[in-house]
Design a protein around this motif. Sequence first.
Motif: not given
Length: 217
Positions: A169-172, A180-186, A188-189, A191-206
Amino acid sequence: MSTTPYGEATWDLVPGHTALVLIDLQNDFLHPEGWYATSGVDISHMRRVIEPTRELVAAARAAGVPVVWTRHGFREETAGTFPTLRPFLRDGGLRQDTWGYEICEELRADGFEDGDFLCHKSRLSGFYLTDLELILRGLHAETVLYGGVLTNQCVAATSKDSNFRDFKTIVVEEATGTTMPHLHDPAIEMMRVGWCQVSALADMTAQLQAMTAPAVT
């Protein structure tokens, strides 16, 4: 010496075994005339996903990666506790067979295509009582990219259930947004440390573009 209690995932995009799932990019969530915006909910962070989604979808199509769109909605008799948790939805919004339930007009114009897959959902996870897993298995998907709304709710729930089913699983990150933007980064973090890869858009499109490049002989 302390030990890091997690390992960050890195998954390969394999031709014929990769899919893109876009979660709940509907008029009621994203459109200025949708139920969320007209009910006074700030949708600006959610709307940030529109251009990254277009770019991600274009790269996926060029690479021959199938695209699946989920739509969240319900009828009164199937609403469950949702209207209680979202009081502004008691009188409307996210109702099946309405304009607000459809894929956002701005994405239908040059993102959504008739050949794409559609999956109806009525709970946070795109896998709960839906045919999403059946679609992905039928597509022989092993690695699944995710974008959509809301980061801390349906994206988090669906990506976790994706991991439970042993999809890579990869979340872009840029293709996700929330009310609730203040909850976005937490989120994402988490997800990243729990159960999936989190990637930047540029990396995925490349990586998607690399799938389309002719092999060097």
